[in-house]
Design an enzyme around this catalytic site. Sequence first.
Site, short mmCIF file in Angstrom:
data_model
loop_
_atom_site.label_atom_id
_atom_site.label_comp_id
_atom_site.label_asym_id
_atom_site.label_seq_id
_atom_site.Cartn_x
_atom_site.Cartn_y
_atom_site.Cartn_z
N LYS A 110 24.57 52.88 15.66
CA LYS A 110 23.68 51.79 15.24
C LYS A 110 23.20 50.98 16.45
O LYS A 110 22.03 50.63 16.53
CB LYS A 110 24.36 50.91 14.20
CG LYS A 110 24.41 51.58 12.82
CD LYS A 110 25.25 50.83 11.83
CE LYS A 110 25.35 51.61 10.52
NZ LYS A 110 26.41 51.10 9.65
N LYS A 189 20.68 65.57 10.89
CA LYS A 189 21.24 65.08 9.63
C LYS A 189 20.18 64.29 8.86
O LYS A 189 19.49 63.46 9.46
CB LYS A 189 22.44 64.16 9.92
CG LYS A 189 23.09 63.61 8.67
CD LYS A 189 24.12 62.54 8.98
CE LYS A 189 23.55 61.15 8.79
NZ LYS A 189 24.55 60.10 8.53
N LYS A 192 17.76 58.22 6.04
CA LYS A 192 16.61 57.35 5.88
C LYS A 192 16.23 56.73 7.22
O LYS A 192 15.04 56.62 7.55
CB LYS A 192 16.98 56.25 4.89
CG LYS A 192 15.79 55.48 4.40
CD LYS A 192 16.22 54.42 3.41
CE LYS A 192 15.15 53.36 3.28
NZ LYS A 192 13.86 53.90 2.91
P1 AMP Z 1 24.67 56.14 3.02
O1 AMP Z 1 23.25 56.36 2.66
O2 AMP Z 1 24.92 56.12 4.48
O3 AMP Z 1 25.29 54.98 2.26
O4 AMP Z 1 25.44 57.43 2.52
C1 AMP Z 1 25.96 57.57 1.22
C2 AMP Z 1 26.76 58.84 1.12
O5 AMP Z 1 25.91 59.98 1.33
C3 AMP Z 1 27.90 58.97 2.15
O6 AMP Z 1 29.03 59.56 1.54
C4 AMP Z 1 27.32 59.89 3.18
O7 AMP Z 1 28.32 60.64 3.84
C5 AMP Z 1 26.45 60.80 2.34
N1 AMP Z 1 25.33 61.34 3.15
C6 AMP Z 1 24.30 60.63 3.69
N2 AMP Z 1 23.46 61.45 4.37
C7 AMP Z 1 23.99 62.70 4.26
C8 AMP Z 1 23.58 64.00 4.74
N3 AMP Z 1 22.46 64.16 5.43
N4 AMP Z 1 24.37 65.05 4.43
C9 AMP Z 1 25.50 64.90 3.70
N5 AMP Z 1 25.93 63.72 3.23
C10 AMP Z 1 25.20 62.63 3.49
#
Ligand code: AMP
Length: 320
Positions: A110, A189, A192
Amino acid sequence: MRILSGIQPSGALHIGNYFGMMRPAIALQAEGEALYFIADYHALTTVRDPETLRANSRRVALDFLACGLDPERATLFRHSDVPQVTELAWILSTVAPMGLLERAHSYKDKLARGMAPTVGLFNYPVLMAADILIYDSDVVPVGKDQKQHIEMTRDLAVKINETFGQVFKLPEPRINPQTQVVPGLDGQKMSKSYGNNIDIFGDEKEARKRVMSIVTDSTPIEAPKDPEGSTIVQLYSLFATKDELANMREQFKKGGTGYGDFKKELFEKLWEYFAPMRQRRQEILRDKSYIDNVLSKGAKRANEIADQVMERVRKAVGLR
Ligand code: AMP
Ligand code: TRP
């Protein structure tokens, strides 16, 4: 078995969130007591507009329910409806080594992306540990990017147990090897914050445009193509049957089909896959009080557990 996971309401959910966390979480709701929450306290580290945070939180609840979270089986709630987690985060922070937090990948990422180094951002893993430990969670379904956070949670639980006696259970991450990192349009990966996402409930035209913009090499139509490491094939494998996948890989190797055609096939599969969920989403939207009812029932259950665990914690550390 108690299962817990959280998702930040920092914008529309994408298919990385779906395959990395939501689908495994939905599958686990049949296997024990599942608690899933909308991590609005965490989102405060990045979202600075109150209306946006409120709207995003409702939207995550809606999307999660539309994707198959069953409120009869799993508890869905808002992080901030259990403010005791912030008390537990404080208690954990008193034993959390600075060095442990300084090694956090997500914090370093970040900062590298230009975010201001606030105390909240630095302390994020401590709050996340509190989120998990306050429900005596056994299993935490997440994508691979959260693995280190769960290791840190275990480290903090061990520190408390060593200092104050047996207070916490040690949670296990549950990471599906097939979907641990869903690639985005550029092969990195999907995230957003990288702008390489395909949203679950995006507009059809936009979703098609995004799929068609997946980055490929410039192998000409006639030439054979390598399916290994192709983002198109990786994404297709999430939606296609074994035979369909084998067929696409064959077509890649044979040559004579351009990347554009493969992308069209991928889009069709993806769009069809989420069709029942789009329909369910419309149904939920018709019932104006549905989401509020689910969240208030969820908050009640989450508080019951958190209150019990906090009694134990306060006693153990000497606050009662
Ligand atoms: P976040 O949007 O960072 O709150 O992610 C929410 C959940 O989605 C977490 O468990 C992340 O590990 C999973 N996640 C987010 N992006 C990915 C991705 N590209 N591939 C696999 N898991 C993801
Ligand atoms: N940090 C997680 C993410 O960004 C969200 C989260 C917060 C979480 N608290 C949690 C996930 C507890 C699992 C358990 O994706």
